[in-house]
Design an enzyme around this catalytic site. Structure first.
Site, PDB file in Angstrom:
ATOM      1  N   HIS A 231     -32.060 -11.197 -27.277  1.00 45.89           N
ATOM      2  CA  HIS A 231     -33.101 -11.266 -26.245  1.00 45.89           C
ATOM      3  C   HIS A 231     -33.049 -12.641 -25.576  1.00 45.89           C
ATOM      4  O   HIS A 231     -32.763 -13.640 -26.238  1.00 45.89           O
ATOM      5  CB  HIS A 231     -34.473 -11.026 -26.888  1.00 45.89           C
ATOM      6  CG  HIS A 231     -35.550 -10.854 -25.859  1.00 45.89           C
ATOM      7  ND1 HIS A 231     -36.137 -11.917 -25.233  1.00 45.89           N
ATOM      8  CD2 HIS A 231     -36.103  -9.737 -25.325  1.00 45.89           C
ATOM      9  CE1 HIS A 231     -37.034 -11.461 -24.354  1.00 45.89           C
ATOM     10  NE2 HIS A 231     -37.025 -10.144 -24.396  1.00 45.89           N
TER      11      HIS A 231
ATOM     12  N   GLY B 256     -41.777 -10.985 -18.259  1.00 47.32           N
ATOM     13  CA  GLY B 256     -43.099 -11.585 -18.412  1.00 47.32           C
ATOM     14  C   GLY B 256     -43.631 -12.247 -17.155  1.00 47.32           C
ATOM     15  O   GLY B 256     -44.612 -12.982 -17.183  1.00 47.32           O
TER      16      GLY B 256
ATOM     17  N   LYS C  59     -42.844  -8.810 -29.421  1.00 48.96           N
ATOM     18  CA  LYS C  59     -42.654 -10.267 -29.505  1.00 48.96           C
ATOM     19  C   LYS C  59     -43.564 -10.843 -30.605  1.00 48.96           C
ATOM     20  O   LYS C  59     -43.722 -10.224 -31.636  1.00 48.96           O
ATOM     21  CB  LYS C  59     -42.889 -10.901 -28.143  1.00 48.96           C
ATOM     22  CG  LYS C  59     -42.116 -10.177 -27.035  1.00 48.96           C
ATOM     23  CD  LYS C  59     -42.085 -10.897 -25.744  1.00 48.96           C
ATOM     24  CE  LYS C  59     -41.265 -10.090 -24.747  1.00 48.96           C
ATOM     25  NZ  LYS C  59     -41.063 -10.735 -23.475  1.00 48.96           N
TER      26      LYS C  59
ATOM     27  N   GLU D  82     -31.867  -6.942 -18.910  1.00 45.88           N
ATOM     28  CA  GLU D  82     -33.132  -7.646 -18.725  1.00 45.88           C
ATOM     29  C   GLU D  82     -32.939  -8.904 -17.883  1.00 45.88           C
ATOM     30  O   GLU D  82     -32.614  -9.972 -18.424  1.00 45.88           O
ATOM     31  CB  GLU D  82     -33.701  -8.057 -20.088  1.00 45.88           C
ATOM     32  CG  GLU D  82     -34.018  -6.906 -21.004  1.00 45.88           C
ATOM     33  CD  GLU D  82     -35.231  -7.209 -21.868  1.00 45.88           C
ATOM     34  OE1 GLU D  82     -36.187  -6.437 -21.791  1.00 45.88           O
ATOM     35  OE2 GLU D  82     -35.229  -8.216 -22.573  1.00 45.88           O
TER      36      GLU D  82
ATOM     37  N   SER E 135     -40.854  -6.676 -16.992  1.00 48.53           N
ATOM     38  CA  SER E 135     -42.066  -6.249 -16.288  1.00 48.53           C
ATOM     39  C   SER E 135     -42.079  -4.767 -15.937  1.00 48.53           C
ATOM     40  O   SER E 135     -42.608  -4.380 -14.897  1.00 48.53           O
ATOM     41  CB  SER E 135     -42.304  -7.109 -15.041  1.00 48.53           C
ATOM     42  OG  SER E 135     -42.448  -8.466 -15.396  1.00 48.53           O
TER      43      SER E 135
ATOM     44  N   ASN F  38     -41.402  -4.020 -27.070  1.00 46.74           N
ATOM     45  CA  ASN F  38     -41.027  -5.276 -27.727  1.00 46.74           C
ATOM     46  C   ASN F  38     -42.301  -6.101 -27.824  1.00 46.74           C
ATOM     47  O   ASN F  38     -42.754  -6.666 -26.841  1.00 46.74           O
ATOM     48  CB  ASN F  38     -39.961  -5.995 -26.891  1.00 46.74           C
ATOM     49  CG  ASN F  38     -39.658  -7.395 -27.422  1.00 46.74           C
ATOM     50  OD1 ASN F  38     -40.070  -7.746 -28.525  1.00 46.74           O
ATOM     51  ND2 ASN F  38     -38.948  -8.190 -26.638  1.00 46.74           N
TER      52      ASN F  38
ATOM     53  N   GLU G 284     -35.254 -14.652 -24.764  1.00 44.95           N
ATOM     54  CA  GLU G 284     -36.103 -15.676 -25.403  1.00 44.95           C
ATOM     55  C   GLU G 284     -35.415 -16.272 -26.628  1.00 44.95           C
ATOM     56  O   GLU G 284     -35.567 -17.459 -26.921  1.00 44.95           O
ATOM     57  CB  GLU G 284     -37.468 -15.066 -25.762  1.00 44.95           C
ATOM     58  CG  GLU G 284     -38.331 -14.884 -24.515  1.00 44.95           C
ATOM     59  CD  GLU G 284     -39.280 -13.697 -24.579  1.00 44.95           C
ATOM     60  OE1 GLU G 284     -39.557 -13.189 -25.679  1.00 44.95           O
ATOM     61  OE2 GLU G 284     -39.734 -13.271 -23.495  1.00 44.95           O
TER      62      GLU G 284
HETATM   63  P1  PGA Z   1     -41.990  -7.840 -20.236  1.00 46.31           P
HETATM   64  O1  PGA Z   1     -40.925  -8.171 -21.380  1.00 46.31           O
HETATM   65  O2  PGA Z   1     -42.045  -6.345 -20.135  1.00 46.31           O
HETATM   66  O3  PGA Z   1     -43.265  -8.443 -20.685  1.00 46.31           O
HETATM   67  O4  PGA Z   1     -41.464  -8.452 -18.968  1.00 46.31           O
HETATM   68  C1  PGA Z   1     -39.755  -7.435 -21.511  1.00 46.31           C
HETATM   69  C2  PGA Z   1     -38.914  -7.990 -22.625  1.00 46.31           C
HETATM   70  O5  PGA Z   1     -38.894  -9.200 -22.803  1.00 46.31           O
HETATM   71  O6  PGA Z   1     -38.255  -7.231 -23.352  1.00 46.31           O
END
Ligand code: PGA
Length: 257
Positions: free
Chosen positions: A99, A177, A15, A171, A217, A13, A101
């Site tokens: 997601h 992140g 982003k 998630e 992560s 992903n 976010e």
């Molecule tokens: P990350 O993001 O691996 O940077 O924690 C995962 C995601 O948001 O899908």
């Protein structure tokens, strides 16, 4: 993973990262090393503007392209939005829906997530539906209730035969992140619970076949342990999907015989 019953999917992903030229550089670099992933499907979810080029660039190395969002209507006065059908026509296979976010910054709700899941399936896309609890919710001990609710709400009205197109990504928001990964036990426990919810809704056959990813992560170091859990069928990977060596290590962890 349980490759006998379901597909393992390693999805990046990106982003709001990588320009077109950076996307091209990534494609050149990964082409040289990826070979033919035998045991898993590899996906990159990239920003809208780079999708058509990415579809072409990654075709040769069999990486499928995903989008990071779509609208739930099929057309109309929604400035700045993109429909599932538009994505399908330019070669997109997967689309991330809900997601955290998007839920946090763009008012995505369980109801819009549900509508988008329907729109994606209708257009012939495979939605990757994200669910996950905040740190506060985990500490309050309501993780399982919340996840159950999110899964049920996202899948409301989705028939059993359409479930072949649905991927779920667990998630935990506190792990996204942050560099803080859920332990393999924590991730396995929730992914198992998600499968149990699907079993209740659709029966054992559908539940056994659905791909459930872990995200938050996931990286080159922890991927193997997470993917070794029977109910974790892949990863949705943010940060670690931006660099070829890191992403490749995760793919290789999923590719072990
Ligand atoms: P990350 O993001 O691996 O940077 O924690 C995962 C995601 O948001 O899908």
């Amino acid at each position: 993973m349980n490759r006998r019953y379901r597909k393992t999917i390693i999805a990046g992903n990106w982003k709001m990262n990588k320009t077109l030229s950076e996307t091209r550089a990534f494609a050149e670099e990964i082409k040289a090393v990826i070979g033919k992933p035998k045991w898993c499907e590899v996906v990159l979810c990239v920003p809208f503007v780079n999708i058509p080029a990415a579809v072409r660039m990654f075709k040769e190395c069999r990486i499928a392209i995903g989008a990071e969002n779509c609208h739930y209507e099929s057309a109309g006065a929604y400035t700045g939005e993109v429909t599932a059908e538009m994505l399908k026509e330019v070669g997109v296979k997967y689309v991330i829906i809900g997601h955290s976010e998007r839920r946090q910054y763009y008012n995505e709700t369980d109801s819009t997530v549900n509508k988008k899941v329907h729109a994606a399936i209708e257009a012939g896309l495979y939605p990757i539906v994200c669910v996950g609890e905040s740190l506060e919710q985990r500490e309050l001990g309501v993780t399982m209730e919340l996840i159950t609710y999110q899964v049920k709400a996202a899948l409301s009205g989705v028939s059993a035969d359409k479930m072949r197109h649905v991927v779920i990504a667990y998630e935990p928001i506190w792990a996204i992140g942050t560099g803080k990964t859920a332990t393999a036990e924590q991730a396995a426990e929730v992914c198992e619970a998600i499968r149990a919810v699907i079993r209740k809704l659709y029966g054992a056959r559908v539940a056994r076949a659905v791909t459930i990813q872990y995200g938050g992560s996931m990286n080159a170091k922890n991927a193997a342990e997470l993917l070794a859990q029977p109910d974790i069928d892949g990863g949705l990977i943010g940060g670690a999907s931006l660099k070829v060596p890191d992403f490749m290590q995760i793919i290789e962890s999923a590719n072990q015989e």
